[in-house]
Scaffold this active site. Structure first.
Site, short mmCIF file in Angstrom:
data_model
loop_
_atom_site.label_atom_id
_atom_site.label_comp_id
_atom_site.label_asym_id
_atom_site.label_seq_id
_atom_site.Cartn_x
_atom_site.Cartn_y
_atom_site.Cartn_z
CG HIS A 220 43.13 -11.52 10.50
ND1 HIS A 220 44.41 -11.70 10.99
CD2 HIS A 220 43.06 -12.27 9.37
CE1 HIS A 220 45.09 -12.50 10.18
NE2 HIS A 220 44.28 -12.86 9.19
CE LYS B 123 44.93 -15.87 10.82
NZ LYS B 123 44.65 -17.30 10.54
CB SER C 290 44.45 -11.49 6.13
OG SER C 290 44.45 -11.73 4.73
#
Length: 404
Positions: A219, A251, A191
């Site tokens: 991610h 996300k 990250s």
């Protein structure tokens, strides 16, 4: 007694933080907790009454505000209301929760899935539920804080290996007692640095030393692989090489929450043993419905992944060409290394004053001397917007002496 007059460690910690924040605010260097007044697509936002290019968003595929996802959330509110007023185990499970978990399992090619109210709670609860005293857990040095906290909370023997150094990991695995339960856990995309794990080698080591493998895809979901299914698809590996596939719904997926996808026996165990599932209220219906629809949109609109890849290449190559250190990133997370904390704050000030929204990441979140702007691009950015953002960052970098 007034705690301000008590000279103890708590008082000193509070004072050190408040003094630091006061210094930053006084010198126009404080950029945290800024209220975003309006989102305008996935690439722009209104902050302090000014439209700014958004380069701090995790909405990698630009799905925030997608009409299909918004409509799914609205319908869920009309059908179920705004909350469940209960935990999943008792009265809090809705049909939309089960549908979401089935969608996730299908997307990740597993037998089953379980959802939690945040990604942080997912890692904290899952690791500490699976592992216990006498077990061994092995974690990459720069794994997300939620992984670290889950390892510590488990009470297991905690071993950290050097970042992406699988030779070091093998040495630690080799030295662990053969008979103990072992878990290797790592981010798929890190990250803060944006680099990618060597999954094939990690799978090989886990098989060799009889260790469980847990991968955090916060991610990489929607980012890696031709269809956005993540790290396994990226490496062309089948769906059974990772034992515990963790990810977030906040996300690429424009909602909130976290999940684990795995064999049905593992999911059943977590559903009846993990405290964050048993004792935490269920995901709100609108958020579950939004997440459920988002997985379908990813598959229906593959052009978003292609656009993200193009934008990522443009951003990384452009910044590197200007002379910036972006570490080993290969993804939409692009660290712009500034060095000391104050330089990162100053870079943020210069860039935000030119209406490009980036944010600083400083110690202890990253190693001292590696403070940075953690800039991100999404599928919603136009190439011209990216060029403009890079020009602004370049001007600021030259002003502060980061580049020539």
């Amino acid at each position: 007694m007034d705690f301000h007059n008590t000279d103890d460690s708590v008082t000193r910690r509070i004072k050190a933080m408040t003094d630091r924040i006061h210094y930053l605010k006084t010198n126009d260097l404080y950029f945290y907790n800024q209220p975003v007044q309006e989102m305008r697509g996935g690439a722009k936002a209104v902050v302090h009454g000014r439209e700014m290019g958004m380069y701090a968003s995790y909405s990698y595929l630009g799905l925030v505000g997608h009409p299909r996802i918004n409509e799914a959330a609205k319908k869920a509110v009309d059908k179920f209301g705004t909350g469940t007023n209960g935990v999943r185990t008792l009265a809090g499970t809705l049909t939309i929760h089960n549908e979401l978990e089935e969608t996730i399992a299908d997307f990740k090619h597993t037998e089953a899935a379980i959802t939690y109210t945040s990604g942080y709670a997912t890692n904290l609860s899952v690791i500490s539920t699976l592992m216990g005293r006498g077990d061994y857990v092995f974690s990459d040095k720069i794994n997300h804080a939620s992984i670290v906290d889950g390892c510590l909370m488990s009470g297991a023997e905690f071993r950290r290996y050097r970042h992406n150094d699988l030779t070091h990991l093998e040495g630690l695995l080799k030295n662990a007692p053969a008979e103990v339960a072992k878990l290797v856990v790592a981010d798929s995309v890190f990250s803060m640095d944006g680099d990618i794990i060597d999954l094939p080698k990690m799978v090989e080591l886990c098989k060799k030393y009889n260790a469980w493998l847990m991968i955090d895809e916060a991610h990489s979901l929607g980012v890696l692989g031709k269809t956005g299914r993540g790290i396994e698809e990226y490496f062309g590996m089948d769906g059974d090489v990772i034992d515990i596939k963790m990810g977030t719904l906040s996300k690429t997926i424009p909602s909130v929450g976290g999940y684990v996808a795995a064999k049905s026996e593992i999911i059943t165990y977590l559903r009846h043993a993990s405290r964050a599932y048993i004792f935490s209220a269920a995901l709100p219906p609108a958020q579950a419905a939004a997440a459920n629809e988002a997985f379908k949109v990813i598959l229906d609109e593959p052009w978003r992944i292609e656009r993200l890849n193009e934008n990522t290449k443009q951003f990384i190559s452009g910044l590197k060409g200007m002379g910036f250190n972006t570490l080993l990133t290969e993804t939409a997370i692009v660290p712009v290394i500034c060095g000391d904390d104050d330089t990162a704050f100053s870079m943020t000030r210069e860039v935000q004053h030119q209406d490009v929204f980036v944010l600083p990441v400083v110690s202890p979140a990253v190693e001292t001397g590696l403070a940075r702007l953690r800039a991100t691009v999404t599928a919603a950015h136009e190439p011209a917007d990216i060029e403009h953002a890079m020009d602004v960052i370049e001007t600021a970098g030259k002003k502060l002496g980061l580049i020539k």
